[in-house]
Design a protein around this motif. Structure first.
Motif, PDB file in Angstrom:
ATOM      1  N   ARG A  29      15.179  12.308 -27.250  1.00  0.00           N
ATOM      2  CA  ARG A  29      16.145  11.491 -27.964  1.00  0.00           C
ATOM      3  C   ARG A  29      17.538  11.678 -26.972  1.00  0.00           C
ATOM      4  NH1 ARG A  29      12.032  12.323 -31.305  1.00  0.00           N
ATOM      5  NH2 ARG A  29      11.331  10.643 -32.908  1.00  0.00           N
ATOM      6  N   THR A  98       5.353  10.923 -27.471  1.00  0.00           N
ATOM      7  CA  THR A  98       6.766  10.466 -27.638  1.00  0.00           C
ATOM      8  C   THR A  98       7.448   9.607 -26.711  1.00  0.00           C
ATOM      9  OG1 THR A  98       7.170  12.623 -28.843  1.00  0.00           O
ATOM     10  CG2 THR A  98       9.145  11.500 -28.850  1.00  0.00           C
ATOM     11  N   ILE A 317       3.368  18.295 -39.533  1.00  0.00           N
ATOM     12  CA  ILE A 317       2.308  17.821 -38.487  1.00  0.00           C
ATOM     13  C   ILE A 317       1.884  18.506 -37.132  1.00  0.00           C
ATOM     14  CG2 ILE A 317       3.267  15.618 -37.367  1.00  0.00           C
ATOM     15  CD1 ILE A 317       0.002  15.483 -39.069  1.00  0.00           C
ATOM     16  N   LYS A 345      -3.756  13.489 -32.062  1.00  0.00           N
ATOM     17  CA  LYS A 345      -2.819  14.096 -31.314  1.00  0.00           C
ATOM     18  C   LYS A 345      -3.271  14.383 -29.646  1.00  0.00           C
ATOM     19  CE  LYS A 345       0.274  14.078 -34.717  1.00  0.00           C
ATOM     20  NZ  LYS A 345       1.406  13.220 -34.605  1.00  0.00           N
TER      21      LYS A 345
END
Ligand code: S3P
Length: 437
Positions: A29, A98, A317, A345
């Motif tokens: 991010r 991501t 998670i 995943k």
């Protein structure tokens, strides 16, 4: 690359004071928001792993001047919300879900076309969970058959705001919608069915963007604008988790994990280990750039089996591979349920972990949405990580309680999230050898 961890009777505990690498979610991010901001942002503690480096390279390919990383320091000259330029070819994001899911939202609002592709593991992972809400916003994102990557994004669409009820507890989907919402007209809201990590909301606020959060809903009003800021990335609790479990299960352990992010949306692993009677304490708690951090001390303990409360699942998670190892060393039965997300995943983490534990003589049974494990002893044997970084590191820690050698195949991808894992673990007392094939 493969690991050989040495169990047997001369095993030692984990000892030392270490800082594991930077948080992966926050590192991704910081590059995305630093690139879109107005002004220069300096990031420190950046994770120099393949996943976050793939995000960094993607923004360089879209014309952003990014210097580093050098010793975790990255300098980003932000180009503003509309300053990205079309890359010369597809953006390859490797193993990183991501990168692909957050970039899908962000790139849906650009004025150019772009393609996102990934490695074999990422190419099997579901993307419909992001392309569905993006389509509702008026974006054009095409997938390969079955909603799988690559993603082909057609730019120049005018996006409308939506109010989205997320069907699964996913911070990646929530973030994707909020990032597309920065480019939409009006207020985009996402409601989550269970609490998920909130780094996007926190960091957008640090970049001066007004994100409204109330109960299970986060909203952003577009068009949005970001102002450069410096980010100090804490050590990744998901990487620290391997050492928390290792120190808990190995006799004679006492380890200090420095400057770890303890955002309450990420601390499920600590709550779960404490329910299992782990000895974990915090010190030096502080808030840095909107994220809480602490030093975490973990000592050996006699773990006991528990039925893990389902509301803790999204908060832990990424830590289940190593939580399954803790359960295999605990006294009694551990039941994990409500964790079907583990099947999509980097690998099917329910099946791959159950297979590996069984190969080591553990009584573990995969269920549709979790696992039932009878704690006991861990034997010797060969396990396969299926190119999944967290599976490889989880089985490395199992070596602390194994009766003999564990051979762990396919460990190259440890570099996606934890470069230097084997060396750091060895410096704390794990008997681990790395074999390059
Ligand atoms: C992440 C969110 C989680 C997590 C992943 C990183 C993020 O995925 O498993 O490793 O940075 O937003 P989901 O949101 O899909 O559960």
């Amino acid at each position: 690359m493969k690991y050989i961890v040495q169990g047997g009777s001369d095993k030692s505990g984990l000892k030392g004071s270490i800082r594991v690498p930077g948080d992966k979610s926050i590192s991704h991010r910081s590059i995305m928001f630093g690139s879109l901001a107005e002004g220069t942002s300096i990031i420190s503690g950046f994770l120099e792993g393949e996943d976050s480096l793939n995000t960094l390279r993607a923004f360089q390919a879209m014309g952003v001047n990014i210097d580093g990383p050098v010793d975790g320091k990255v300098t980003i000259e932000g180009v503003g919300m509309h300053g990205l330029t079309a890359p010369a070819g597809p953006l390859y994001v490797g193993n990183s879900g991501t990168s692909m899911r957050l970039l899908a939202g962000l790139l849906a609002g650009q004025r150019f076309d772009v393609e996102l592709s990934g490695d074999t593991s990422l190419s099997k992972r579901p993307m419909k969970r992001v392309t569905d809400p993006l389509a509702e916003m008026g974006a054009r994102v095409d997938t390969a058959e079955g909603g799988k990557p690559p993603l082909k994004i057609t730019g120049n669409q005018s996006l409308n705001s939506i109010s989205y009820q997320m069907p699964m507890a996913s911070a990646q989907v929530k973030s994707c919608c909020l990032l597309a919402g920065m480019y939409a007209q009006g207020k985009t809201c996402v409601t989550e069915p269970a609490v998920t990590r909130d780094h996007t909301e926190r960091m957008l606020k640090a970049f001066g963007c007004d994100v409204e959060v109330q109960d299970s809903q986060a909203c952003i009003t577009g068009p949005a604008k970001l102002i450069a800021t410096d980010i100090d990335v804490p050590a990744d609790i998901s990487s620290a988790a391997f050492f928390m479990v290792g120190a808990s299960i190995a006799e004679d352990s006492d380890i200090l994990l420095q400057h770890v992010g303890i955002n309450p949306t990420r601390t499920g692993v600590i709550d779960i280990l404490k329910l299992m009677a782990a000895d974990i304490t915090f010190s030096n708690q502080q808030e840095i750039g909107g994220e809480p951090v602490a030093d975490i001390r973990v000592k050996s303990s006699s773990l006991k089996g528990v039925h893990i409360p389902e509301e803790l699942v999204p908060l832990a998670i990424d830590e289940f591979p190593v939580i399954f190892v803790a359960a295999a060393c605990a006294d009694g039965q551990t039941i994990v349920s409500g964790a079907e997300e583990l099947r999509v995943k980097e690998s099917d983490r329910i099946q791959v972990m159950a297979d590996g534990l069984v190969a080591l003589g553990v009584d573990a049974r995969a269920t549709d949405d979790g696992m039932i494990i009878q704690g006991g002893s861990i034997g010797a044997g060969t396990v396969y990580s299926h190119d999944d970084h967290r599976i490889a590191m989880a089985f490395a820690m199992a070596g602390l309680r194994a009766s003999g050698e564990i051979h762990i195949e396919d460990c190259d991808n440890v570099n996606t999230s934890f470069p230097g894992f084997a060396e750091l673990a060895a410096s704390c007392g794990l008997s681990i050898k790395v074999l390059n094939d």
